[in-house]
Design an enzyme around this catalytic site. Structure first.
Site, PDB file in Angstrom:
ATOM      1  N   HIS A   1       0.789  -1.301  -0.031  1.00  8.99           N
ATOM      2  CA  HIS A   1      -0.024  -0.013   0.066  1.00  8.99           C
ATOM      3  C   HIS A   1       0.795   1.410  -0.130  1.00  8.99           C
ATOM      4  O   HIS A   1       0.761   2.176  -0.904  1.00  8.99           O
ATOM      5  CB  HIS A   1      -1.082   0.215   1.249  1.00  8.99           C
ATOM      6  CG  HIS A   1      -1.651   1.291   1.269  1.00  8.99           C
ATOM      7  ND1 HIS A   1      -3.063   1.027   1.004  1.00  8.99           N
ATOM      8  CD2 HIS A   1      -1.812   2.434   1.799  1.00  8.99           C
ATOM      9  CE1 HIS A   1      -3.829   2.254   1.051  1.00  8.99           C
ATOM     10  NE2 HIS A   1      -2.807   3.129   1.741  1.00  8.99           N
ATOM     11  N   GLU A   2       1.908   1.140   0.948  1.00  5.43           N
ATOM     12  CA  GLU A   2       2.714   2.494   0.908  1.00  5.43           C
ATOM     13  C   GLU A   2       3.495   2.784  -0.236  1.00  5.43           C
ATOM     14  O   GLU A   2       3.867   3.686  -0.802  1.00  5.43           O
ATOM     15  CB  GLU A   2       3.212   2.558   2.335  1.00  5.43           C
ATOM     16  CG  GLU A   2       2.770   2.328   3.720  1.00  5.43           C
ATOM     17  CD  GLU A   2       1.508   3.598   3.664  1.00  5.43           C
ATOM     18  OE1 GLU A   2       1.669   4.569   3.145  1.00  5.43           O
ATOM     19  OE2 GLU A   2       0.637   3.461   4.644  1.00  5.43           O
TER      20      GLU A   2
ATOM     21  N   HIS B   1       1.905   4.615  -2.807  1.00  3.86           N
ATOM     22  CA  HIS B   1       1.846   5.670  -2.637  1.00  3.86           C
ATOM     23  C   HIS B   1       3.230   6.430  -2.958  1.00  3.86           C
ATOM     24  O   HIS B   1       3.290   7.444  -3.874  1.00  3.86           O
ATOM     25  CB  HIS B   1       1.691   6.552  -1.044  1.00  3.86           C
ATOM     26  CG  HIS B   1       0.308   6.153  -0.683  1.00  3.86           C
ATOM     27  ND1 HIS B   1      -0.746   6.977  -0.964  1.00  3.86           N
ATOM     28  CD2 HIS B   1      -0.266   5.503   0.362  1.00  3.86           C
ATOM     29  CE1 HIS B   1      -1.954   6.863  -0.661  1.00  3.86           C
ATOM     30  NE2 HIS B   1      -1.476   5.843   0.301  1.00  3.86           N
TER      31      HIS B   1
ATOM     32  N   GLU C   1      -4.731   7.490  -3.082  1.00  2.00           N
ATOM     33  CA  GLU C   1      -5.273   6.203  -2.574  1.00  2.00           C
ATOM     34  C   GLU C   1      -5.517   5.299  -3.886  1.00  2.00           C
ATOM     35  O   GLU C   1      -5.285   4.181  -3.590  1.00  2.00           O
ATOM     36  CB  GLU C   1      -6.563   6.680  -1.852  1.00  2.00           C
ATOM     37  CG  GLU C   1      -7.082   5.341  -0.952  1.00  2.00           C
ATOM     38  CD  GLU C   1      -6.024   5.321   0.221  1.00  2.00           C
ATOM     39  OE1 GLU C   1      -5.026   6.025   0.489  1.00  2.00           O
ATOM     40  OE2 GLU C   1      -6.527   4.450   0.926  1.00  2.00           O
TER      41      GLU C   1
END
Lengths: 503, 503
Positions: free
Chosen positions: B266-267, B270, B296
């Site tokens: 997830h990170e 980003h 997101e």
């Protein structure tokens, strides 16, 4: 009126300090954790902060406010906090405003280029390729010194950047007396038939256990991990971020236990000073360190007078043997103690022991004066270096890499910086002698693993003073005497004569 | 003339960006490595930088320069870099200058106090003690929204802070259609007799091996460790420092492999967005991310559409089994894949699966509108929460800790932030469907451990665009259609129907 001006001045200085401490975080991050490709952007960030700080600090309003507080009741007591702050802000303001911005930028730019050239030149042992950069830097630093001004000799202006108030004359006088006793003493030790077995320090010392041992020692001497960190970098350093945050680094060599162990104690000494500065004065000179020399006196004291002492090892040797069992199980305390106090003539300053280290500095101090006065031409530095080095050490560097190319300082424009290392040694011995006088059972305390009395003494007498006194005066106030080579000479003789069996 | 003004504007924005990116380093350090006692000083540093940034950004000269470039040839092509920069600087400048400084400071102060109160209230499940702080924050945010202004409903002003250009009306429309299909779909899955064995994810997964596996996966999907770092924090986050420097964090749970694994992906998503922004526009809106929702969409795509996909695990499962041998040796790929795609009705948003997650957001989105419009009184939030939650999930929180007290957002004044999470899911599905259309063998590539085609597609279509388009337009330009719930619904049905054996 003057109180109002003082409050405004404090407000402005607080801003300047916050910008500086922000740059300190960025500088720490750059050396410790920044990803490789972040460096170009980091340079932009730091250049911006440096410009902003300069702009805020040299703003005409600072000069006006200084004029409004100088000569008022605020400075009546010259060692009151206000008077000290005014004195030191004036000093820094005058220096900063005297130097043309263009010259500052040119020095900063040359610094980057010259350091890169130095890295290459050192690698290839090629002084000639470094010479044009060194010439340029010397020229710029001479211009800088002329812009700043000086009382007696031009070198004073540079020395004053790192040791405010110190003069070439007074440092020369102390170094000369010191050298006259130190050179024959070094010869005696080098000629002594007794030698330590240093190979025991080059056995295998696992890095993870060095880390545990190093952190235990740092914590024991008072480095608070709630207010600091210990990380790993190629070149160890200490950086004070602000109240409650001072960070040190070290490097581990699996085949040499000294580097991390004594390096950590050295940097802890710097950190204890930073963390011991009076918080209520944070952001002002009264909350800042006196000089590089006084800073170095703290690191050297913990590294050498504590860390390389017999009482210290009487306490810690059992832990060391337990931690580094394979390396030390068959080594006696006395042999270990002798090994960590090995004295030898060597070419490289950063590897030097506490006796010969001072001679390395004297070589540089004398050369720098000649370089800045113009008596030594840049192209003649290698020959001048080797001549001076031979006369003090009795050995001659075979290459410039082992000689005048070994340190980054000149490439970075740091003329006037070297003497603070030896001054640090001199201060540390004079302070330590007084501390021993005030705390007669210091050795017994060290043997019991107690270091808080010494730390308390340093906090009270040195750390908590901030810049109340300049280094020369601080030494007098704390020890009752002006700076002398005698305490250091006495310390060295007392420690090394029995070790080497000389008289 | 206008070119000169544009150059000056860029120079000023560059300064503002450097200050912001400096604060980003300090913020990262604060959360990752700062010693505990450094926090008071860090707050001073950050407050100073935040004030300085605001001062520079809202200076009247910025408004004057904007006037000199608006309506000139520079904005003729509305999606040219200059036009985009002018449009977005104007938007931010107007917002920043409309809000009285006092209100900004009051919100910042209340934020700190309310967050502390929230921590306590959540711990003790005591909504009443939090209520006065929440009331104050809501009042301030309403004042803020009134100051900023809005076209249709007051909530628009807040939503616009995180999703520029989005309107309550348009988001409501998409959410409504989505919900009408999602709620019955969730019911079907929850009633399915087939359930994964999630206990296999709660076996022992040694932290050091999780770290190695997580870094390997991050590197494989394109996170460049030359331009970033992965560290450990209590709350995982991603922070872009600047070109060549974007850092992510994760947390390891030895008894739950999901957190670090999918959190890292997830990170990384980003970070890949941040690092893919056009460097030549760094410091200007054209070099910045579009919105939180688009951000997101990138993290969700890598976490869910890649990381929780069968092709991904076809490639990585052998490595996972080798790395976590004790935990996974006896677990079949299909069972592992099913387990990481467990869907269940749960109270806590941050633990929700990719199907029910969106319902958690809808609960908040609807409540927030009522709270800001005044229809829902702060004291009635717990009851309103439970009612809404029950109607969507069929279960009722037993405590406010499991209900309206679970998230920090409202204490931090972040009204209007929640919808961007679900918008991110919607965008991600619509982008991913288009990427699959453009790269027909994407599944085969994932199976072969190749993720560069997807990353290249995202860079070309999304990352490199900076803020050229606002989110609504970006979706249209990239996918040819306006935002719809259909791609996400289709993705969820295609994936979860066979897993759970429902029709």
């Amino acid at each position: 009126m003057s109180k109002q001006a003082m409050a405004e001045l404090k407000q402005l200085m607080n801003e300047v300090t916050l910008i500086g401490s922000t740059a300190a975080v960025l500088g720490w991050d750059e050396r410790v954790y920044m990803p490789r490709n972040g460096s170009a952007h980091r340079a932009n960030q730091l250049a911006y902060l440096s410009g902003l700080r300069h702009e805020k600090f040299t703003a005409p309003v600072v000069g006006k406010l200084l004029e409004q507080v100088e000569g008022t009741a605020l400075v009546k007591d010259p060692i009151s906090a206000d008077a000290v702050n005014i004195r030191e802000i004036r000093r820094a303001y005058d220096k900063a405003t005297k130097v043309p911005k263009k010259l500052v930028e040119e020095i900063a730019h040359t610094e980057t280029v010259a350091q890169n050239a130095w890295v290459e030149a050192r690698k290839k042992n090629d002084f000639k390729s470094f010479l044009p950069h060194l010439e340029k830097m010397i020229g710029l630093k001479i211009k800088y010194a002329e812009a700043v001004g000086y009382d007696e000799v031009i070198y004073d202006a540079l020395l004053d950047d790192y040791e405010p108030g110190a003069s070439t004359k007074s440092v020369t006088a102390v170094f000369k007396e010191f050298r006259e006793e130190l050179v024959p003493f070094v010869k005696k030790i080098l000629n002594a038939p007794k030698k330590p077995d240093v190979s025991i320090l080059e056995r295998e010392y696992p890095v993870d256990r060095q880390r545990i041992f190093g952190e235990a020692v740092a914590a024991a001497i008072g480095f608070p991990f709630s207010d600091g960190r210990l990380d790993v970098t190629v070149h160890p350093f200490c950086t004070g971020i602000g109240p409650g945050d001072c960070r040190i680094t070290t490097r581990y060599n699996v085949r040499h236990v000294n580097e991390a162990l004594f390096g950590t104690m050295h940097e802890s000494g710097h950190a204890l000073y930073e963390l011991g500065l009076p918080r209520e004065h944070y952001g002002m000179p009264m909350g800042d360190a006196v000089s590089l020399g006084i800073h170095e006196s703290q690191s050297r004291m913990w590294e050498n007078m504590v860390g390389r002492s017999k009482p210290f090892w009487k306490h810690f040797y059992a832990l060391a043997q337990g931690t580094f069992h394979e390396a030390l199980a068959d080594v006696k305390l006395d042999d270990f103690y002798f090994a960590v106090n090995d004295v030898r003539a060597s070419y490289i300053r950063v590897e030097a022991d506490e006796v010969t280290y001072n001679l390395h500095i004297m070589v540089r101090f004398e050369l720098e004066q000649g370089i800045i006065s113009g008596e030594i031409k840049p192209k003649d530095i290698p020959a001048a270096w080797n001549e001076k080095f031979t006369s003090y050490f009795g050995i001659t560097p075979k290459t410039d890499r082992e000689g005048c190319l070994q340190d980054v300082h000149w490439a970075a424009g740091l003329f006037g910086y070297f003497p603070t290392y030896a001054l640090g040694n001199l201060y540390s011995a004079q302070f330590f002698a007084k501390a021993k006088q005030d705390i007669p059972d210091l050795d017994e305390q060290f043997e019991a693993g107690k270091f808080d009395a010494l730390l308390g003494w340093l906090r009270k007498n040195i750390h908590s003073q901030g810049q109340r006194y300049r280094s020369e005066d601080l030494v007098k106030v704390v020890t009752g005497k002006k700076l002398s080579h005698k305490p250091l000479m006495a310390y060295l003789e007392k420690k090394f004569k029995p070790l080497y069996g000389v008289k």
